[in-house]
Design a protein around this motif. Structure first.
Motif, short mmCIF file in Angstrom:
data_model
loop_
_atom_site.label_atom_id
_atom_site.label_comp_id
_atom_site.label_asym_id
_atom_site.label_seq_id
_atom_site.Cartn_x
_atom_site.Cartn_y
_atom_site.Cartn_z
N ALA A 15 18.44 131.10 29.38
CA ALA A 15 18.33 130.15 28.27
C ALA A 15 17.09 130.49 27.44
CB ALA A 15 18.23 128.72 28.81
N LYS A 39 21.53 132.34 26.39
CA LYS A 39 21.96 131.05 25.86
C LYS A 39 21.02 130.64 24.73
CE LYS A 39 21.37 126.89 27.98
NZ LYS A 39 21.04 125.78 27.07
N THR A 92 29.43 125.01 24.09
CA THR A 92 29.56 123.74 24.83
C THR A 92 29.92 122.57 23.92
OG1 THR A 92 27.15 123.61 24.64
CG2 THR A 92 28.06 124.05 26.83
N VAL A 119 28.75 116.31 33.66
CA VAL A 119 27.63 115.36 33.77
C VAL A 119 26.36 116.20 33.80
CG1 VAL A 119 26.50 113.62 35.20
CG2 VAL A 119 29.00 113.62 35.01
N THR A 121 22.88 117.92 34.41
CA THR A 121 22.22 118.14 35.70
C THR A 121 20.93 117.33 35.88
OG1 THR A 121 21.18 120.10 34.76
CG2 THR A 121 23.18 120.45 36.04
N VAL A 157 30.77 122.96 32.68
CA VAL A 157 29.34 123.02 32.98
C VAL A 157 29.06 121.85 33.93
CG1 VAL A 157 26.99 122.91 32.09
CG2 VAL A 157 28.80 124.00 30.73
O1 LIG Z 1 24.80 122.96 28.88
C1 LIG Z 1 23.80 123.38 29.46
O2 LIG Z 1 23.48 124.57 29.39
C2 LIG Z 1 23.08 122.45 30.35
C3 LIG Z 1 23.83 121.45 30.93
C4 LIG Z 1 23.28 120.68 31.95
O3 LIG Z 1 23.94 119.81 32.55
N1 LIG Z 1 21.99 120.91 32.32
C5 LIG Z 1 21.21 121.86 31.71
O4 LIG Z 1 20.05 122.03 32.13
N2 LIG Z 1 21.73 122.61 30.68
C6 LIG Z 1 20.88 123.58 29.97
O5 LIG Z 1 20.49 124.62 30.87
C7 LIG Z 1 19.15 125.01 30.64
C8 LIG Z 1 18.37 124.82 31.91
O6 LIG Z 1 17.05 125.15 31.71
P1 LIG Z 1 15.95 125.13 32.86
O7 LIG Z 1 15.98 123.76 33.47
O8 LIG Z 1 14.69 125.44 32.14
O9 LIG Z 1 16.39 126.21 33.85
C9 LIG Z 1 18.63 124.19 29.46
O10 LIG Z 1 18.75 124.97 28.30
C10 LIG Z 1 19.58 123.00 29.40
O11 LIG Z 1 19.78 122.56 28.07
#
Ligand SMILES: O=C(O)c1cc(=O)[nH]c(=O)n1[C@@H]1O[C@H](COP(=O)(O)O)[C@@H](O)[C@H]1O
Length: 236
Positions: A15, A39, A92, A119, A121, A157
Motif C-alpha cells: 500500500a 495499492k 474496491t 468488514v 479490518t 477484501v
Molecule cells: O481495502 C483495503 O485495502 C483495506 C480494507 C480493510 O478492511 N483494511 C485495510 O487496512 N485496508 C487497507 O489496507 C492498508 C493496510 O495498511 P497497513 O495497516 O499500514 O498495513 C491500508 O491502505 C488500508 O486502507
C-alpha cells in the motif's frame, strides 16, 4: 484464478500510503524488483496519484486502486466506467448490494476486477454494534461474501481471520485479498483483526495487503523481501 496461477511475488500488495507522488515514486524505486503489485488509496489518490496508475501499469507493475466507492447505484456505475480507463487491475467498492450492482454494470466488459470490502479490518464486533449493525463480524463478512458472489464481483477484501470460512463459501471463484497483515513483532496500529503473512497464506488468503510494516520500515526493501520469503515458505 486458482492460487497456483498467482505468481508468488504478486501475492504481496504494498500500500503506497504516502503523502505525494514524489514520495511514492521514491518508494517504488527503493523497492525495485522486490514488489510487483502496488495499492493506491485515499492518501495518494487525493494527492495527485491517479496518473501513477497508468505509469505503474506501463512499467509492468500491477495496481490495486483502493477507492472504496459507495454511493447510489447510478453514480457508482458511472464512476466505475471512468475508472476502467485508468489501467488498474483491482478496484474496491463497499459490499452494499446497490453499490456492487452499480460497479458490475459500470465495469462492463473491461478487464477491471472488482473487490467487495466486507468488514474493515479495523472493526471488531463492538465497532459493528456501535455502527448500528446487529450481526457480528463473521456473520456480516459471510453474508456480504454471498451477496458479492451472487452479484458478479471478482474478489473479497476481509481480514485473514475470515479467509478459511470465505474459501468454503466462494471456493476459488473469487480472489481473497487480506489487509490486517502484521509480521511478527510489528506495530498493530489501528488494525484489530490481524495475522502474520505466513498465517494469512496458510489460512487461504490469495493476496496480502501491507502498508506501514513496509513503507514505514527503516529498510522497506528488506521488510518486503522478508514478507516475500515468508509467503514462499508458507506456500510450501
Ligand atoms: O481495502 C483495503 O485495502 C483495506 C480494507 C480493510 O478492511 N483494511 C485495510 O487496512 N485496508 C487497507 O489496507 C492498508 C493496510 O495498511 P497497513 O495497516 O499500514 O498495513 C491500508 O491502505 C488500508 O486502507
Amino acid at each position: 484464478m486458482t492460487p497456483a496461477e498467482i505468481a508468488p511475488k504478486d501475492r504481496l500488495i504494498v500500500a503506497l500510503d504516502l503523502p505525494s507522488v514524489d514520495a511514492a515514486e521514491a518508494m517504488i524505486a527503493r523497492l525495485g524488483d522486490s514488489v510487483t503489485f502496488y495499492k493506491i488509496g485515499y492518501r495518494l489518490a487525493y494527492a495527485g496519484g491517479l496518473p501513477l496508475v497508468a505509469k505503474l501499469a506501463d512499467s509492468g507493475k500491477k495496481v490495486f486502486l483502493d477507492l472504496k466507492l459507495h454511493d447510489i447505484g447510478n453514480t457508482v456505475a458511472q464512476g466505475v466506467e471512468s475508472i476502467t480507463k485508468l489501467g488498474a487491475t483491482f478496484l474496491t467498492v463497499h459490499a452494499y448490494p446497490q453499490t456492487m450492482k452499480g460497479a458490475v454494470e459500470g465495469r462492463g466488459s473491461s478487464k477491471l476486477k472488482l473487490l467487495a470490502v466486507t468488514v474493515l479490518t479495523s472493526y471488531n464486533d463492538d465497532d459493528l454494534r456501535a455502527a448500528g449493525f446487529r450481526l457480528d463480524v463473521s456473520e456480516l463478512v459471510e453474508a456480504r461474501a454471498q451477496q458479492a458472489r451472487a452479484l458478479g464481483m471478482d474478489g473479497l477484501v476481509s481480514s485473514p481471520e475470515e479467509a478459511g470460512a470465505l474459501r468454503k463459501i466462494v471456493g476459488h471463484q473469487m480472489a481473497l485479498v487480506t489487509p490486517g497483515i502484521r509480521p511478527a513483532g510489528s506495530e498493530t496500529g489501528d488494525q484489530k483483526r490481524i495475522m502474520t503473512p505466513a498465517r494469512a497464506i496458510s489460512a487461504g488468503a490469495d493476496y496480502l495487503v501491507v502498508g506501514r510494516p513496509v513503507v514505514e520500515a527503516a529498510d522497506p526493501k528488506a521488510a518486503a523481501d522478508a514478507i516475500q520469503a515468508e509467503i514462499v515458505q508458507a506456500l510450501g
